[in-house]
Every structure is written in C-alpha cells, then in structure tokens.
Design an enzyme around this catalytic site. Structure first.
Site, PDB file in Angstrom:
ATOM      1  CD  GLU A  91      -2.959   1.498   0.694  1.00  0.00           C
ATOM      2  OE1 GLU A  91      -2.575   1.476  -0.519  1.00  0.00           O
ATOM      3  OE2 GLU A  91      -3.914   1.684   1.115  1.00  0.00           O
ATOM      4  CG  ASP A  92      -0.678   4.815  -1.717  1.00  0.00           C
ATOM      5  OD1 ASP A  92      -1.460   4.247  -0.852  1.00  0.00           O
ATOM      6  OD2 ASP A  92      -1.325   5.742  -2.608  1.00  0.00           O
ATOM      7  CG  ASP A  95      -5.877   8.650   6.522  1.00  0.00           C
ATOM      8  OD1 ASP A  95      -5.589   9.154   7.597  1.00  0.00           O
ATOM      9  OD2 ASP A  95      -6.316   9.711   5.725  1.00  0.00           O
ATOM     10  CG  PHE A 144      -3.754  15.017   0.352  1.00  0.00           C
ATOM     11  CD1 PHE A 144      -4.567  14.018   0.775  1.00  0.00           C
ATOM     12  CD2 PHE A 144      -3.246  14.955  -0.856  1.00  0.00           C
ATOM     13  CE1 PHE A 144      -5.018  13.223  -0.059  1.00  0.00           C
ATOM     14  CE2 PHE A 144      -3.584  13.961  -1.712  1.00  0.00           C
ATOM     15  CZ  PHE A 144      -4.709  13.028  -1.283  1.00  0.00           C
ATOM     16  NE  ARG A 157      -2.297   7.932  -9.664  1.00  0.00           N
ATOM     17  CZ  ARG A 157      -3.127   7.447  -8.859  1.00  0.00           C
ATOM     18  NH1 ARG A 157      -2.050   6.937  -7.669  1.00  0.00           N
ATOM     19  NH2 ARG A 157      -4.327   7.574  -8.675  1.00  0.00           N
TER      20      ARG A 157
HETATM   21  P1  IMP Z   1      -7.429   4.722   4.361  1.00  0.00           P
HETATM   22  O1  IMP Z   1      -8.334   3.771   3.832  1.00  0.00           O
HETATM   23  O2  IMP Z   1      -8.005   5.872   5.047  1.00  0.00           O
HETATM   24  O3  IMP Z   1      -6.255   4.137   5.258  1.00  0.00           O
HETATM   25  O4  IMP Z   1      -6.732   5.637   3.014  1.00  0.00           O
HETATM   26  C1  IMP Z   1      -5.564   4.991   2.301  1.00  0.00           C
HETATM   27  C2  IMP Z   1      -5.884   5.165   0.855  1.00  0.00           C
HETATM   28  O5  IMP Z   1      -6.029   6.730   0.830  1.00  0.00           O
HETATM   29  C3  IMP Z   1      -4.264   5.199   0.255  1.00  0.00           C
HETATM   30  O6  IMP Z   1      -4.399   4.037  -0.293  1.00  0.00           O
HETATM   31  C4  IMP Z   1      -4.254   6.374  -0.698  1.00  0.00           C
HETATM   32  O7  IMP Z   1      -4.715   6.005  -1.990  1.00  0.00           O
HETATM   33  C5  IMP Z   1      -5.384   7.445  -0.295  1.00  0.00           C
HETATM   34  N1  IMP Z   1      -4.621   8.422   0.867  1.00  0.00           N
HETATM   35  C6  IMP Z   1      -4.450   8.714   2.158  1.00  0.00           C
HETATM   36  N2  IMP Z   1      -3.820   9.605   2.541  1.00  0.00           N
HETATM   37  C7  IMP Z   1      -3.309  10.043   1.331  1.00  0.00           C
HETATM   38  C8  IMP Z   1      -2.346  11.246   0.870  1.00  0.00           C
HETATM   39  O8  IMP Z   1      -1.872  12.086   1.915  1.00  0.00           O
HETATM   40  N3  IMP Z   1      -1.939  11.499  -0.346  1.00  0.00           N
HETATM   41  C9  IMP Z   1      -2.381  10.844  -1.355  1.00  0.00           C
HETATM   42  N4  IMP Z   1      -3.450   9.556  -1.189  1.00  0.00           N
HETATM   43  C10 IMP Z   1      -3.658   9.226   0.266  1.00  0.00           C
HETATM   44 MG    MG Z   2      -5.185   7.133  -4.132  1.00  0.00          MG
END
Ligand code: IMP
Ligand code: MG
Length: 166
Positions: A91-92, A95, A144, A157
């Site tokens: 995963e990148d 959050d 962000f 990207r």
């Molecule tokens: P989560 O499900 O809330 O953990 O969100 C994770 C996903 O949200 C990641 O796979 C990202 O694609 C996107 N995301 C969360 N924070 C960021 C950020 O700061 N920049 C870009 N994408 C983010």
């Molecule tokens: Mg994304």
C-alpha cells in the site's frame, strides 16, 4: 519535499532486505494496491532477493476527495491463486486503514498461508486496522502527500519524491 528520492531509495532497499529475511520458504505473492503503489512495488520487488510473483488489485476509496468516503470498492480481482501462498499487500499510504482492513477481510476468504502489509507511509490514524503494517517505510506527517505514486485527483504520481500538497 517530505521524503527525497535518495531517502526513499535507501529505505526501500532496507525493506527489501527485511522482507527477504522474513520469508525463508513458501510461495510469495506481492500484491500491490493500485494505483498508488505502482512505483513502490516496482522498486520494492527489485530489492527482494528470493523467488516471488507480482499482481495488483484495484481498490478505490477516495475519488477526488481528500478524505476517505468509507466506500471501499475492489474493482478488480486477481486471477492469481491465493490459496497456500504468503500474500504481501503493498500500500502507498495508510490513513484510517479502512482500505486495507476491507481488502484483508476479502482476501482471507481465499485461504492464503499468511497476509502481511508493507506500506510506504503511515499516518498512524489506523482506526480500522487491527494491527500496524508489518513492514513500514516512513511515519507520515498528517498532511496530504503526493508523489512516488501518490496522487491528488490523479496528478503528481510521477514525482520521484514525496511532497506535501501545500
Ligand atoms: P485509508 O483507507 O483511510 O487508510 O486511506 C488509504 C488510501 O487513501 C491510500 O491508498 C491512498 O490512496 C489514499 N490516501 C490517504 N492519504 C493520502 C495522502 O496523503 N495522499 C494521497 N493519497 C492518500
Ligand atoms: Mg489514492
């Protein structure tokens, strides 16, 4: 700039070493979550020195918003067999952890030998993830972030480093 190209390169090599040591035997499938992990996966697998396979899942959760909608969708299922394999989800950025928690729930039903997470960045919110990623690149500031695969509305990207959108 939050994490430079050199810092990321160094950390990815360290993660590759740790992953190499962590999986002594068995089939390893590195499963990247698109689109955000595409650059990270391509660098990471070249730092892992053992046999492995690579596949991707398309998961959408944010759309063009900067906060999670909570509406996690698995757009594509890999045709690759998961049963009996070590799955390393890549995963990148984590959050809330909602995306990963949902994907793990779905993949567990396919009888993998193990499921672990390798995340480049972690914002340490993780309300939905039962445990932290086994392999982690960097602690992320609560901003962000874009670049090295991470987007804002599909832009940025391609940047070789990670930067704050502000
Ligand atoms: P989560 O499900 O809330 O953990 O969100 C994770 C996903 O949200 C990641 O796979 C990202 O694609 C996107 N995301 C969360 N924070 C960021 C950020 O700061 N920049 C870009 N994408 C983010
Ligand atoms: Mg994304």
């Amino acid at each position: 700039m939050v994490f430079s190209e050199a810092e990321i390169g160094q950390r990815v090599r360290e993660l590759g070493d740790r992953i190499t040591d962590a999986y002594p035997e068995g089939d390893l499938l590195v499963l990247g979550l698109l689109k955000g992990s595409f650059i990270f996966v391509s660098d990471l697998v070249r730092a892992i020195r053992r046999p492995l396979q690579v596949d991707f899942l398309v998961v959408s959760s944010y759309g063009n918003e900067m906060v999670s909608s909570g509406n996690v969708k698995l757009v594509y299922d890999p045709e690759t067999q998961l049963a009996g394999k070590h799955i390393l989800l890549v995963e990148d950025i984590v959050d809330s952890g909602r995306t990963l928690a949902r994907v793990i729930e779905i993949l567990k039903g396919r009888g993998p030998r193990s499921i672990e997470v390798c995340a480049l960045l972690d914002k340490h919110d993780r309300t939905f993830l039962p445990q932290p990623p086994r392999f982690l690149g960097f602690d992320a500031p609560n901003e962000f972030l874009v670049g090295y695969g991470l987007d804002h509305a599909e832009n940025f990207r391609h940047l070789p480093y990670v930067a704050s959108l502000q």
